[in-house]
Design a protein around this motif. Structure first.
Motif, short mmCIF file in Angstrom:
data_model
loop_
_atom_site.label_atom_id
_atom_site.label_comp_id
_atom_site.label_asym_id
_atom_site.label_seq_id
_atom_site.Cartn_x
_atom_site.Cartn_y
_atom_site.Cartn_z
N UNK A 27 0.85 -1.19 0.00
CA UNK A 27 0.00 0.00 0.00
C UNK A 27 0.89 1.25 0.00
N UNK A 28 0.28 2.39 -0.33
CA UNK A 28 0.98 3.67 -0.26
C UNK A 28 0.11 4.65 0.51
N UNK A 29 0.65 5.22 1.57
CA UNK A 29 0.02 6.34 2.27
C UNK A 29 0.96 7.54 2.09
N UNK A 30 0.49 8.51 1.32
CA UNK A 30 1.31 9.66 0.95
C UNK A 30 0.73 10.90 1.63
N UNK B 8 -1.06 9.44 14.85
CA UNK B 8 -2.32 8.69 14.72
C UNK B 8 -2.31 7.81 13.47
N UNK B 9 -1.78 8.33 12.39
CA UNK B 9 -1.71 7.53 11.16
C UNK B 9 -0.80 6.33 11.34
N UNK B 10 0.35 6.53 11.94
CA UNK B 10 1.28 5.42 12.15
C UNK B 10 0.66 4.36 13.05
N UNK C 106 -0.22 0.38 12.18
CA UNK C 106 0.22 -0.74 13.03
C UNK C 106 -0.97 -1.55 13.50
N UNK C 107 -2.03 -0.88 13.95
CA UNK C 107 -3.20 -1.58 14.47
C UNK C 107 -3.87 -2.44 13.40
N UNK C 108 -3.80 -1.99 12.15
CA UNK C 108 -4.41 -2.73 11.05
C UNK C 108 -3.51 -3.86 10.56
#
Length: 492
Positions: free
Chosen positions: A36-39, A283-285, A289-291
């Motif tokens: 995946x990519x989170x930009x 929060x994003x990080x 991790x949680x997912x």
């Protein structure tokens, strides 16, 4: 131009023992899920405004942790340090004179597929949340699907800096909605929801924040309370005397303050925005991790350009100094390497698209002009040592009548060299002079260095078919309607 350079990179990738190469792309190992990519990118966040970059004042603990786990591009630059031009280069992998966006508030009509279209073709879900600034049909207008450059999921407004009263359009609903409170925090909440709901198939999510762009004093109170202006460190390239400042086109309620006090006041507000966004990075990080997606996700944090914040007596962007041109760029992907590593090679905005494509095994379109840095991530030396930086047409707060200039330059790992229409303008040794106070241009002792950098610049201009004319020449070529300041007028 860059076809040869890209082939060189791909050869280096094979020599480095990475993935095989076919048709200009890195091929994924069969059976492995594509990453995946989170930009994530902010508006006007300069490279020096982070703890990991050595800033003693700004509080960015989540970015500092991310940096310790990421590839840190020490010399990442914005190819054209203005909002819309930089964003167009992110979307296309092209230089401004190719995609045609070198001023704000015009429509991107790319020649070649966008990054979203390329990933859609490869089977990815694509989404965009936040500030867009590539449509050119009014800053508050609904953007229909055919003008979204291929993005599927869509929670976007063209442009606003009213961070606590911010609208957006939710997918195909033409009725505007309102972000709750400080918009970056609510946008991050929606991004977390997207990540949680898209874990089963590969996705590309862009999250675009408006801060820390002005207005500077509008971050949530909890973050503004973190900074006492009187205790902040003023960089040595901020002038001491009022006559050495060029005021911005629009002064705020603090215009009557002494200039350096005003710089501290603005810097405190700017850092407050940075700390608010830093908490959003945390929060994003945590959501990733949680997912259970940390190993399978490329996470990027960067900005479209920087902010002068009073350095050299200047404000905001459109300048070739590092405060305007240099941006943070962190890339975390355990699939390539765990643990942080700093990279010296200059990295430019058009390089983003081919790098992400190759990391994901997605073909790089022939329309892309940037270079993939995947071989550099794997340890190969960079085949290029200079990034092109440009200001095609001065406009807005830095129109020609207010001292704005057309300029072209190169930024290497050590030097900055810039010309304007009158000839060589700036030459800095950024290693010995990190605040760029000692202009070495046209000095006998730097003549050989200047000639070498001039050759690099001329090569870049040839590669990008740039005849370096005055800005209005390019405006007329594109047919942009500008006012007497050279600015494209827009509707709010």
């Amino acid at each position: 131009m860059n076809g040869m350079r890209r082939r060189n990179f791909l050869t280096a990738a094979g020599a480095a023992g990475g993935a095989g190469v076919l048709g200009g792309c890195r091929m994924m190992t069969p059976g492995l899920k594509p990453p995946n990519v989170v930009f994530v990118f902010a508006d006007q966040w300069r490279a020096s405004a982070t703890g990991y970059a050595g800033n003693p004042d700004v509080k960015t603990p989540h970015l500092d942790r991310l940096a310790s786990e990421s590839f840190r591009f020490k010399n990442a630059v914005s190819v054209c340090p203005v909002c819309s031009p930089a964003r167009a280069s992110i979307m296309t992998g092209q230089y401004p004179l190719t995609h045609g966006v070198f001023v704000n508030d015009v429509h991107l009509q790319q020649d070649g597929p966008s990054i979203a279209e390329v990933f859609n073709e490869a089977g990815y879900a694509t989404g965009f949340i936040g500030k867009w600034h590539l449509d050119g049909h009014g800053r508050s207008s609904y953007i229909p699907p055919e003008r979204r450059q291929g993005f599927g999921f869509w929670q976007v407004l063209e442009c606003t800096h009213r961070y606590n009263d911010s609208l957006y359009y939710d997918n195909n609903n033409p009725e505007a909605k309102r972000w709750r409170g400080y918009d970056a925090i609510d946008q991050t909440r929606h991004a977390v929801d997207y990540i949680r709901s898209h874990g089963d198939a590969p996705f590309v999510l862009f999250l675009s924040w408006g801060p820390p762009h002005a207005p500077y004093l509008t971050a949530p109170e909890a973050y503004r309370a973190m900074y006492d202006p009187g205790k902040l460190t003023i960089p040595p390239n901020v002038p001491e005397h009022a006559e050495d400042f060029i005021p911005p086109a629009k002064w705020d309620e603090h215009a009557a303050m002494e200039p350096r006090d005003r710089v501290r006041r603005i810097m405190a507000g700017y850092y407050a925005h940075c700390s608010a966004l830093d908490a959003c990075i945390g929060r994003l990080q945590q959501a990733i991790r949680d997912a259970g997606l940390e190993e399978d996700t490329i996470f990027v944090f960067t900005a479209d350009h920087g902010d002068m914040l009073g350095s050299h007596g200047l404000w905001k962007k459109q300048w070739p100094y590092d405060e305007s041109v240099c941006v943070p760029f962190l890339l975390k992907y355990p699939g390539v390497g765990k643990g942080g590593r700093e990279l010296e090679a200059p990295f430019n905005t058009p390089d983003i698209m081919p790098t992400l494509c190759e990391l994901c095994g997605v073909p790089v379109p022939s329309s892309v002009e940037g270079d993939s840095f995947v071989p550099v991530l794997k340890g190969a030396p960079a085949s290029d040592d200079a990034a092109l930086i440009v200001n095609i047409h001065p406009f807005g707060q830095w129109s020609a009548r207010r001292g704005g200039r057309e300029w072209r330059g190169v930024r290497t790992a050590r030097h900055t060299y810039v010309k304007d229409l009158n000839g060589p303008w700036l030459l800095f040794d950024n290693e010995s002079d990190p605040y760029q106070r000692n202009n070495l241009v046209d000095r006998p002792e730097t003549a050989q260095l200047q000639r070498r950098l001039e050759r690099l610049l001329q090569r870049r201009l040839r590669e990008t078919a740039d005849d370096f004319a005055d800005g209005m020449t390019f405006v007329r070529r594109q047919g942009y309607p500008v006012d007497e300041t050279g600015t494209v007028q827009y509707e709010e």
